[in-house]
Scaffold this active site. Sequence first.
Site, mmCIF file in Angstrom:
data_model
loop_
_atom_site.group_PDB
_atom_site.id
_atom_site.type_symbol
_atom_site.label_atom_id
_atom_site.label_comp_id
_atom_site.label_asym_id
_atom_site.label_seq_id
_atom_site.Cartn_x
_atom_site.Cartn_y
_atom_site.Cartn_z
ATOM 1 N N LYS A 1 -0.638 12.782 3.126
ATOM 2 C CA LYS A 1 -1.865 12.407 2.422
ATOM 3 C C LYS A 1 -1.977 10.887 2.301
ATOM 4 O O LYS A 1 -0.945 10.197 2.235
ATOM 5 C CB LYS A 1 -1.924 13.086 1.051
ATOM 6 C CG LYS A 1 -0.849 12.623 0.057
ATOM 7 C CD LYS A 1 -1.271 11.388 -0.708
ATOM 8 C CE LYS A 1 -0.173 10.806 -1.532
ATOM 9 N NZ LYS A 1 -0.532 9.542 -2.204
ATOM 10 N N ASP B 1 -4.501 5.944 -3.855
ATOM 11 C CA ASP B 1 -3.365 6.542 -3.146
ATOM 12 C C ASP B 1 -2.640 7.519 -4.066
ATOM 13 O O ASP B 1 -2.407 8.669 -3.675
ATOM 14 C CB ASP B 1 -2.423 5.463 -2.627
ATOM 15 C CG ASP B 1 -1.251 6.055 -1.863
ATOM 16 O OD1 ASP B 1 -1.426 6.398 -0.680
ATOM 17 O OD2 ASP B 1 -0.163 6.198 -2.460
ATOM 18 N N SER C 1 9.639 5.075 14.991
ATOM 19 C CA SER C 1 9.287 3.924 14.156
ATOM 20 C C SER C 1 9.572 2.655 14.939
ATOM 21 O O SER C 1 10.616 2.546 15.578
ATOM 22 C CB SER C 1 10.107 3.912 12.860
ATOM 23 O OG SER C 1 9.865 2.713 12.142
ATOM 24 N N ILE D 1 8.732 7.574 2.030
ATOM 25 C CA ILE D 1 8.324 8.965 1.840
ATOM 26 C C ILE D 1 8.993 9.878 2.857
ATOM 27 O O ILE D 1 9.346 11.018 2.554
ATOM 28 C CB ILE D 1 6.783 9.095 1.890
ATOM 29 C CG1 ILE D 1 6.345 10.468 1.374
ATOM 30 C CG2 ILE D 1 6.251 8.860 3.292
ATOM 31 C CD1 ILE D 1 6.622 10.698 -0.090
#
Length: 308
Positions: free
Chosen positions: A91, A169, A36, A14
Amino acid sequence: MDPIRIAVVGVGKIARDQHLPAIAGNRAFGLAATVSPHDPGVEGVPHFASLDALLAGGPAVDAVALCTPPQVRYDLASSALARGVHVFLEKPPGATLAEVAALHSQADKVGATLFAAWHSRFAAGVAPARAWLAERRIDKVEITWREDVRVWHPGQAWIWEPGGLGVFDPGINALSIATRILPRPIFLQAGTLEIPANRAAPIAADLQFRDTAGAPVHMDLDWRQTGPQSWDIVIETDAGTLKLSSGGAVLTLPSGTSHDEDHEYPGLYARFATLIRTGQSDVDIDPLRLVADAFLRATRVSVEPFED
């Protein structure tokens, strides 16, 4: 005006598909760093294995976009807010309602922006759908959100764990649209959650809501869809039928159909920049509250194990 120095935390699909292009396309932002423990980041941009390492010794940042799984987002957001750094929450905004409320309170206390970002609300058809429905009587709502989890979330074990939401999700995207466009609140009356025997989260759900005037709202979620995918909301009104399809990108009214190009994430970042510049937060928890209600009230049914 100087660009807002932003770091992207969690460099997965994403982030690469949506966040990084949206940041690059918005002159209000400058990508200052990526974070990350697994991904190497973006060439030419400082990269860190943890947010703590960035905040302790990296380049200065004004904001972070948290693109990690929701189960680990609270501590990351709280650490950023403690340093006065603005926070964009992908989200769902958290694994629980209580942690999102705690973050909102913390943001208010330190004077930082907290943005719970519901990308589907920025689909092209959502704003005109909301305007058209504002003056209509709602008679019936049918939400069908069916997709193939193997296509959209291959090998993502976290999504099947507690806090990962399972089929909610994607389903929460539909709820984010519904709570935005319907003129009255909705609440759950009954439902069924189908949970694979080897998983902790549902693979399908059938939910019966109603609005405060009594109009029925039915939701059909399934992650086992193959072939064409379905992301549709159909609303029967006293003035005819409204349909949002393709996740909100296509709006069909009695007067005709409109379709516009995808601008969900550019819209999110434009909104985030405005919130930061004006010293505001935007933390709507209604979609997550409806998901929590589904886990609270719906009947759980065990179904066959699911493997990627």
